[in-house]
Design a protein around this motif. Structure first.
Motif, PDB file in Angstrom:
ATOM      1  N   LEU A  78       0.966  -1.147  -0.162  1.00 37.08           N
ATOM      2  CA  LEU A  78      -0.013   0.125  -0.119  1.00 37.08           C
ATOM      3  C   LEU A  78       1.013   1.255   0.047  1.00 37.08           C
ATOM      4  CD1 LEU A  78      -2.707  -0.809   2.733  1.00 37.08           C
ATOM      5  CD2 LEU A  78      -2.805  -1.253   0.264  1.00 37.08           C
ATOM      6  N   GLN A 117      -2.710   5.621   0.722  1.00 37.90           N
ATOM      7  CA  GLN A 117      -3.641   4.292   1.038  1.00 37.90           C
ATOM      8  C   GLN A 117      -3.920   3.989   2.317  1.00 37.90           C
ATOM      9  OE1 GLN A 117      -2.103   1.655  -2.172  1.00 37.90           O
ATOM     10  NE2 GLN A 117      -4.138   1.412  -2.922  1.00 37.90           N
ATOM     11  N   ALA A 118      -2.635   3.611   3.014  1.00 41.77           N
ATOM     12  CA  ALA A 118      -2.521   3.215   4.327  1.00 41.77           C
ATOM     13  C   ALA A 118      -3.177   4.153   5.400  1.00 41.77           C
ATOM     14  CB  ALA A 118      -1.136   2.815   4.808  1.00 41.77           C
ATOM     15  N   ASP A 158      -7.869   5.944   5.819  1.00 38.58           N
ATOM     16  CA  ASP A 158      -8.981   5.935   6.836  1.00 38.58           C
ATOM     17  C   ASP A 158      -8.412   6.023   8.107  1.00 38.58           C
ATOM     18  OD1 ASP A 158     -11.736   4.708   5.882  1.00 38.58           O
ATOM     19  OD2 ASP A 158     -10.224   3.399   4.800  1.00 38.58           O
ATOM     20  N   ALA A 159      -7.573   6.740   8.353  1.00 37.25           N
ATOM     21  CA  ALA A 159      -7.024   7.124   9.628  1.00 37.25           C
ATOM     22  C   ALA A 159      -7.983   8.330  10.289  1.00 37.25           C
ATOM     23  CB  ALA A 159      -5.617   7.672   9.624  1.00 37.25           C
ATOM     24  N   PRO A 160      -8.261   8.088  11.772  1.00 36.43           N
ATOM     25  CA  PRO A 160      -9.078   9.197  12.280  1.00 36.43           C
ATOM     26  C   PRO A 160      -8.241  10.265  12.146  1.00 36.43           C
ATOM     27  CG  PRO A 160      -9.134   7.019  13.551  1.00 36.43           C
ATOM     28  CD  PRO A 160      -7.992   6.761  12.563  1.00 36.43           C
ATOM     29  N   PHE A 193       0.295   8.484  11.610  1.00 36.17           N
ATOM     30  CA  PHE A 193      -0.996   8.212  12.180  1.00 36.17           C
ATOM     31  C   PHE A 193      -0.720   9.364  13.433  1.00 36.17           C
ATOM     32  CE2 PHE A 193      -0.878   4.081  10.439  1.00 36.17           C
ATOM     33  CZ  PHE A 193      -2.067   3.918   9.732  1.00 36.17           C
ATOM     34  N   TRP A 197     -15.580   2.014   7.376  1.00 37.48           N
ATOM     35  CA  TRP A 197     -14.120   1.621   6.807  1.00 37.48           C
ATOM     36  C   TRP A 197     -14.435   1.187   5.554  1.00 37.48           C
ATOM     37  CZ3 TRP A 197     -11.629  -3.468   6.884  1.00 37.48           C
ATOM     38  CH2 TRP A 197     -10.464  -3.385   6.250  1.00 37.48           C
ATOM     39  N   ILE A 198     -13.449   1.966   4.681  1.00 40.00           N
ATOM     40  CA  ILE A 198     -13.370   1.531   3.173  1.00 40.00           C
ATOM     41  C   ILE A 198     -11.952   0.818   2.847  1.00 40.00           C
ATOM     42  CG2 ILE A 198     -13.480   2.257   1.015  1.00 40.00           C
ATOM     43  CD1 ILE A 198     -15.358   4.256   1.847  1.00 40.00           C
ATOM     44  N   PRO A 199     -11.825  -0.343   2.920  1.00 35.94           N
ATOM     45  CA  PRO A 199     -10.662  -1.089   3.074  1.00 35.94           C
ATOM     46  C   PRO A 199     -10.023  -0.501   1.836  1.00 35.94           C
ATOM     47  CG  PRO A 199     -12.392  -2.804   3.209  1.00 35.94           C
ATOM     48  CD  PRO A 199     -13.135  -1.369   2.677  1.00 35.94           C
ATOM     49  N   PRO A 200      -8.477  -0.737   1.690  1.00 34.54           N
ATOM     50  CA  PRO A 200      -7.630  -0.413   0.393  1.00 34.54           C
ATOM     51  C   PRO A 200      -7.271  -1.710  -0.062  1.00 34.54           C
ATOM     52  CG  PRO A 200      -6.345  -0.160   2.509  1.00 34.54           C
ATOM     53  CD  PRO A 200      -7.936  -0.683   2.885  1.00 34.54           C
ATOM     54  N   TYR A 243      -7.768   3.323  11.782  1.00 36.27           N
ATOM     55  CA  TYR A 243      -9.056   3.026  11.126  1.00 36.27           C
ATOM     56  C   TYR A 243     -10.141   3.227  11.820  1.00 36.27           C
ATOM     57  CZ  TYR A 243      -7.501  -1.790  11.414  1.00 36.27           C
ATOM     58  OH  TYR A 243      -6.759  -2.913  12.017  1.00 36.27           O
ATOM     59  N   GLY A 244     -11.200   3.476  11.418  1.00 35.41           N
ATOM     60  CA  GLY A 244     -12.541   3.085  12.326  1.00 35.41           C
ATOM     61  C   GLY A 244     -12.528   4.232  13.110  1.00 35.41           C
TER      62      GLY A 244
END
Lengths: 102, 509
Positions: free
Chosen positions: A73, A77-78, A81-83, A90, B108-111, B338-339
């Motif tokens: 990735l 991409q990695a 979805d990080a908050p 992160f 969550w949208i997986p990569p 994530y999440g």
């Protein structure tokens, strides 16, 4: 083996599991877990002296792979979805100050 | 058989694939028919948590174009080319929300795609959407879904079973051609029994777990759920096989399972484990399973009683091993990468890292998931490990030995899949142990790593499906499928075009 869990036990397990529980949740988990553990006491009566523990469903050895570079990735991409992120990292809340005495 | 446009949805996946390849129907027609069905039906059932209509149609058009381009060589396309399927929402799909029916993963949208997802895609399947489940696959009724309740298509006041309840409900109500579920302690077989479909849990290691949100890693397996034995065999051919991304994956060529379907059962010895017939089984379930045994005898199989003396220990063993592994696996949901993240107190004060973990997990996990994390943390805790977790692993060895001994003299085992037919929504939610007992006949199979499947074998007087369970030797899927297919043919469960002869009620208007 049957354990009667106390409120303090439940709170300690929750701390180990990193779960914030309401007082109501602590109480219902205390009774439910006690009932479930009672059901498990039947195992204690079973003689397992010398029985090999089974950790895997199929006998296996650890497989090695060649140490080659493959597709992976991208940073974006990695972090997609990080908050919370900061540049390529992160971002997390303050660690040091609030964890004194942990 | 003349089939109208709307009737396409009733065909088996294998028949749909055949018609697409023959140019008799397009993937777009099939996909549109299923999307229309979902729009009509799913409000009452609640099987889907995500519907990907536009994406599915674009994919169908792509397959249709590829088919046109493969002029004269349709076999270059995969065995599922153009067939609309849907997946349990615990299978990771690139670019499509994957929730595990949990609030902690709500957005969550997986990569990336899991291995089974990319294999289905390579086989040409069209993905309609993602299906409901118990949160993180923990449950036996799909009532632990944080998203919505799913109902049994045969009787909407009842549960579809779980945890792959959305898959079972969608398949039997013709809202997809076929599906995949996951099975950690019965989560494919039990809902398949409650909904009257065929569902197979493969031998541990046969199907890759890469891209399956982990519950209990030494027990989890992905498997097919479909209306016919042939479809289950077809899907298994597509998803099985070695994957370097899963360290427990078995490196062995995948048989063409469909070739086994005509073998019959003549000369096979089928064991009937005493412990699975000894009381506690609903009378109608017992009758249907007895009738299935008689059918196998008619077909030339020999049936013999066997004993699996450690059966009664399966439930306590499972509820130590599975939660212990779950408490470790679910540690990854910590609000960092994530999440969900909760990093403020109720009065908007920022908290530190440790409290962020606790708040995120306290807010994100539902009651059953918390219960199992707590149970697992308890069992692994220093000072208790030997008495609980290690003990359970030793008993697991004894349970596996029971099966090894039985399989010295029999080729297959046959038993009820569940003690009762589908129970009412809400009936078992107040008492966790009561719910756990719904899986009493399916747990041992996972503990021993064996393949198992549900085969529909009748109905109660009130019209609820009844399932029998076949258990095979390690990598004995072909024998199991042959026996299931022989039974399905004998009772005439499936008509022309792979259409089931008995279907749940249509939409109540």
């Amino acid at each position: 083996m049957a354990e009667s869990l106390t409120q303090k036990d439940v709170e300690e397990i929750a701390r180990l599991a990193r779960l914030e529980l309401s007082p109501d949740e602590v109480e219902s988990l205390r009774t439910e877990l006690t009932a479930i553990l009672e059901h498990m006491a039947v195992l204690q009566a079973l003689d397992t002296e010398g029985v090999e523990p089974m950790t895997h469903a199929v006998p296996m050895h650890l497989r090695l792979r060649p140490d080659n570079v493959g597709p992976s990735l991208s940073v974006d991409q990695a972090l997609g979805d990080a908050p919370d992120r900061a540049d390529e990292y992160f971002q997390v809340p303050n660690i040091i100050k609030t964890n004194v005495g942990e | 058989m003349a089939v109208s446009e709307t009737d396409l949805i009733y065909l088996s996946a294998a028949e749909q694939a055949r018609r697409v390849r023959a140019g008799e129907v397009s993937s777009r027609q099939l996909t549109e028919a299923y999307l229309a069905r979902i729009a009509d039906m799913d409000g009452e059932i609640g099987a889907y948590v995500t519907i990907e209509g536009d994406r599915a149609l674009a994919r169908a058009d792509h397959i249709d174009a590829a088919l046109a381009g493969a002029n004269g060589h349709p076999d270059q396309l995969g065995p599922l080319a153009g067939v609309p399927i849907a997946l349990k929402d615990i299978l990771v799909t690139e670019g499509i929300k994957t929730t595990a029916a949990s609030a902690i993963l709500a957005d969550w949208i997986p990569p990336y795609d899991g291995t089974v997802v990319s294999r289905l895609s390579r086989a040409g399947a069209v993905l309609l959407g993602k299906l409901n489940l118990d949160e993180f696959a923990m449950g036996s009724s799909t009532e632990n879904s944080a998203i919505k309740t799913c109902r049994n298509p045969w009787d909407r006041s009842r549960v579809p079973g779980g945890s792959s309840g959305g898959s079972a409900a969608a398949v039997v109500s013709f809202q997809c051609a076929a599906s995949l579920g996951t099975d950690t302690g019965g989560s494919i077989r039990q809902p398949s029994a409650f909904c009257g479909i065929v569902g197979l849990k493969p031998t541990y290691g046969l199907v890759s777990r890469y891209g399956v949100i982990a519950f209990a890693s030494s027990l989890d397996q992905v498997g097919p759920m479909a209306r016919t034995v042939e479809d289950v065999a077809l899907l298994l051919e597509v998803i099985a096989g070695f994957d370097p991304h899963d360290s427990t994956s078995i490196d062995r060529p995948v048989p063409r399972y469909r070739d086994a379907l005509g073998r019959g059962v003549s000369g096979l010895t089928i064991g009937l484990p005493d412990e699975y017939f000894a009381g506690g089984v609903d009378a109608e379930v017992a009758r249907a399973v007895e009738a299935a045994i008689a059918t196998y005898q008619t077909l030339g199989a020999k049936t013999v009683p066997v004993s699996l003396p450690h059966t009664k220990y399966a439930l306590p063993t499972y509820y130590l091993v599975a939660p212990a592994e779950a408490s470790s696996n679910l540690a990854r949901f910590d609000g960092v990468r994530y999440g969900l993240r909760r990093s403020e107190t109720d009065d908007s004060q920022k908290v530190g890292l440790f409290d962020m973990y606790c708040k995120t997990r306290g807010a994100g996990f539902g009651p059953e998931v918390k219960r199992r994390i707590m149970l697992g943390t308890f069992a692994l805790r220093s000072g208790y490990y030997d008495a609980y977790y290690l003990k359970a692993q030793q008993v697991r060895t004894l349970i596996r030995r029971d099966f090894e001994r039985a399989f010295e003299t029999v080729d297959l085992l046959l038993a009820p899949t569940t003690p009762t037919p589908a129970f009412a929504v809400g009936e078992k939610m107040a008492n966790p142990l009561d719910m756990y007992l719904a899986d009493i006949f399916t747990l041992s199979c996972n503990l021993a790593g064996l393949p198992g499947m549900n085969v529909p074998c009748g109905f109660t007087e009130s019209g609820l499906p009844i399932g029998m369970q076949l258990l095979g030797k390690p990598l004995g899927e072909e024998t199991m499928l042959a026996a299931a297919a022989a039974f399905e043919r004998e009772i005439g469960a499936i008509g022309a075009g792979g259409v089931p002869t008995r279907r749940p009620p249509e939409v109540s208007s």
